[in-house]
Write an enzyme that holds these catalytic residues in place. Structure first.
Site, PDB file in Angstrom:
ATOM      1  CG  ASP A  27      27.928 104.649 -54.493  1.00 24.96           C
ATOM      2  OD1 ASP A  27      29.344 104.786 -54.082  1.00 24.96           O
ATOM      3  OD2 ASP A  27      27.168 104.766 -53.759  1.00 24.96           O
ATOM      4  CG  ASN A  47      29.904 116.489 -51.098  1.00 21.40           C
ATOM      5  OD1 ASN A  47      29.899 117.221 -50.346  1.00 21.40           O
ATOM      6  ND2 ASN A  47      30.605 116.406 -52.386  1.00 21.40           N
ATOM      7  CB  CYS A  92      33.063 108.282 -53.502  1.00 21.29           C
ATOM      8  SG  CYS A  92      33.208 107.367 -52.139  1.00 21.29           S
ATOM      9  NE  ARG A  93      28.888 108.055 -57.122  1.00 20.13           N
ATOM     10  CZ  ARG A  93      27.705 107.779 -57.047  1.00 20.13           C
ATOM     11  NH1 ARG A  93      27.216 107.285 -58.123  1.00 20.13           N
ATOM     12  NH2 ARG A  93      26.905 108.037 -55.880  1.00 20.13           N
ATOM     13  CB  SER A  94      30.025 115.016 -56.173  1.00 25.34           C
ATOM     14  OG  SER A  94      29.977 114.966 -54.646  1.00 25.34           O
ATOM     15  CB  CYS A 102      27.842 111.820 -55.791  1.00 27.73           C
ATOM     16  SG  CYS A 102      28.551 112.148 -54.406  1.00 27.73           S
TER      17      CYS A 102
END
Ligand code: 4NP
Length: 162
Positions: free
Chosen positions: A125, A11, A13-15, A8
């Site tokens: 995001d 690095n 939040c999402r990934s 993401c």
């Protein structure tokens, strides 16, 4: 060994969440010797940091422990990993540009390639949004990662032990 890298922007939040969800499933299915999981960001904004505290709290409320320190994507990741799974189109474009010789195009996939609900859409995001955004992201990632794992098991003929 099948090696999966989630990518993401920050690095935090999402990934790292996708990494935590897949690691938990891999453990539950006894596939730790078959599937390795990591995550990174295209930016250097948060190198060395723990995931965002809102991501940690949301993950915990969904039964996922996160153990990751942010790192930036590096060129060597193209060779090291079997699949580079990006959270959105911008992350994908970014690593495509780093792959100057277009050698690794086939390794790059969008996370929501595995989400029939809105195939190939961006994982939004959540960084600048409210708390509900984090659960929305969790639901998308949980759905996508479950489908990704089923796909990997079939594609690589992996033996599920549990
Ligand atoms: P992520 O979210 O890419 O899911 O980790 C973000 C985290 C931080 C920033 C942007 C996105 N930032 O601009 O600092």
């Amino acid at each position: 060994m099948v090696k999966v890298l989630f990518v993401c922007l920050g690095n935090i939040c999402r990934s790292p969440l996708a990494e935590g969800v897949l690691k938990k499933l891999v453990k539950e299915k006894g596939l730790e010797d078959e599937i390795e999981v990591d995550s990174c960001g295209t930016s250097k904004y948060h190198i060395g940091e723990q995931p965002d505290e809102r991501t940690i709290a949301n993950a915990k409320s969904n039964g996922i422990e996160l153990n990751h320190k942010a790192r930036q994507f590096e060129k060597g990741d193209f060779r090291k990993f079997t699949y580079l799974i990006t959270m959105d189109e911008a992350n994908k474009n970014c690593i495509e540009r780093i792959d100057e010789t277009k050698e690794f195009t086939d390794k790059m996939m969008l996370m929501r390639f595995f989400d029939e609900t809105d195939k190939n859409a961006d994982v939004p995001d959540p960084y600048f949004g409210g708390a509900d955004g984090f659960q929305k992201v969790y639901d998308i990632i949980d759905r996508s990662v479950n489908n990704l794992l089923d796909w990997l098991i079939k594609k690589h003929d992996l033996e599920v032990k549990a």
